[in-house]
Design a protein around this motif. Structure first.
Motif, PDB file in Angstrom:
ATOM      1  N   ASN A  30       7.378   4.825  39.205  1.00  0.00           N
ATOM      2  CA  ASN A  30       7.289   3.670  38.305  1.00  0.00           C
ATOM      3  C   ASN A  30       6.020   3.716  37.469  1.00  0.00           C
ATOM      4  OD1 ASN A  30       9.706   2.740  39.275  1.00  0.00           O
ATOM      5  ND2 ASN A  30       8.830   1.084  40.507  1.00  0.00           N
ATOM      6  N   ARG A  31       4.910   4.124  38.068  1.00  0.00           N
ATOM      7  CA  ARG A  31       3.644   4.206  37.331  1.00  0.00           C
ATOM      8  C   ARG A  31       3.714   5.286  36.258  1.00  0.00           C
ATOM      9  NH1 ARG A  31      -0.500   1.281  39.698  1.00  0.00           N
ATOM     10  NH2 ARG A  31       0.043   0.419  41.721  1.00  0.00           N
ATOM     11  N   TYR A  32       4.368   6.400  36.567  1.00  0.00           N
ATOM     12  CA  TYR A  32       4.557   7.428  35.544  1.00  0.00           C
ATOM     13  C   TYR A  32       5.402   6.867  34.406  1.00  0.00           C
ATOM     14  CZ  TYR A  32       6.724  11.151  32.943  1.00  0.00           C
ATOM     15  OH  TYR A  32       7.188  11.917  31.910  1.00  0.00           O
ATOM     16  N   GLY A  83      -0.707  11.942  31.647  1.00  0.00           N
ATOM     17  CA  GLY A  83      -0.874  12.746  30.444  1.00  0.00           C
ATOM     18  C   GLY A  83       0.121  13.880  30.308  1.00  0.00           C
ATOM     19  N   LYS A  84       1.099  13.938  31.189  1.00  0.00           N
ATOM     20  CA  LYS A  84       2.127  14.980  31.096  1.00  0.00           C
ATOM     21  C   LYS A  84       3.144  14.576  30.031  1.00  0.00           C
ATOM     22  CE  LYS A  84       0.568  17.693  34.229  1.00  0.00           C
ATOM     23  NZ  LYS A  84       0.047  18.985  33.900  1.00  0.00           N
TER      24      LYS A  84
END
Length: 179
Positions: A30-32, A83-84
């Motif tokens: 979820n954070r991603y 940052g991906k």
């Protein structure tokens, strides 16, 4: 036996452990997703999901620590690679959250079913209520955006029909039928 002095059973500890590990895994995803989502409505639901789990996580940790057990490691910020490049569309993310909410509802119900202690039962009731709220939010937003995949419709016959032959069992005992 005094119900406020009951020790947690192995099943209750197991459900807390599972809730913690599953929850931390979903939380990292979820954070991603919240870091890549552009649609503000979808992002708001994910932010709500993150806050909801943080509250639940604190309660789980309290239960586990009060019983003298170590808190599981679970998934942490070190598992989140910020940052991906973006991997998923916003709608995919919303569908993912909807499906994970369904899994959470099933898990909370199962956990409630093996819980005897009143405080733990109330905790799982609360988790279930949070899950139901999230379920409604995800379906409503998917419908609003025209992206909810409904089950196929079934059109009833005008009159009841009776089976007049046993052709439906072909393939079990006979020649079979073409698709």
């Amino acid at each position: 036996m005094e119900k406020d002095k009951l020790k947690l059973t192995s099943s209750e500890i197991g459900t807390l452990w599972g809730e913690y590990l599953n929850g931390t895994a979903v939380d990292i995803v979820n954070r991603y997703m919240v870091s890549i989502i552009e649609d503000e409505q979808i992002k708001a639901i994910f932010e709500d999901a993150i806050k909801t789990f943080e509250k639940q996580k604190q309660q789980i940790v309290t239960f586990i620590k009060n019983e003298g057990f170590p808190v599981p490691i679970g998934f942490t910020e070190s598992d989140l690679f910020k940052g991906k490049p973006r991997l998923f569309t916003d709608i995919f993310c919303l569908n993912y959250l909807h499906i994970m909410t369904l899994h959470g509802l099933l898990g909370h119900s199962t956990s409630l079913g093996v819980s005897v202690r009143e405080d733990l039962r109330f905790f799982y009731d609360s988790c279930d209520n949070d899950g139901k709220r999230m379920y409604h939010q995800t379906i409503d937003l998917l419908l609003e955006k025209g992206n909810f995949q409904r089950d196929p419709l079934f059109y009833p016959a005008k009159n009841p029909e009776f089976i007049s032959s046993q052709d439906f069992i072909d393939g079990f005992f006979g020649k079979g039928r073409m698709l």
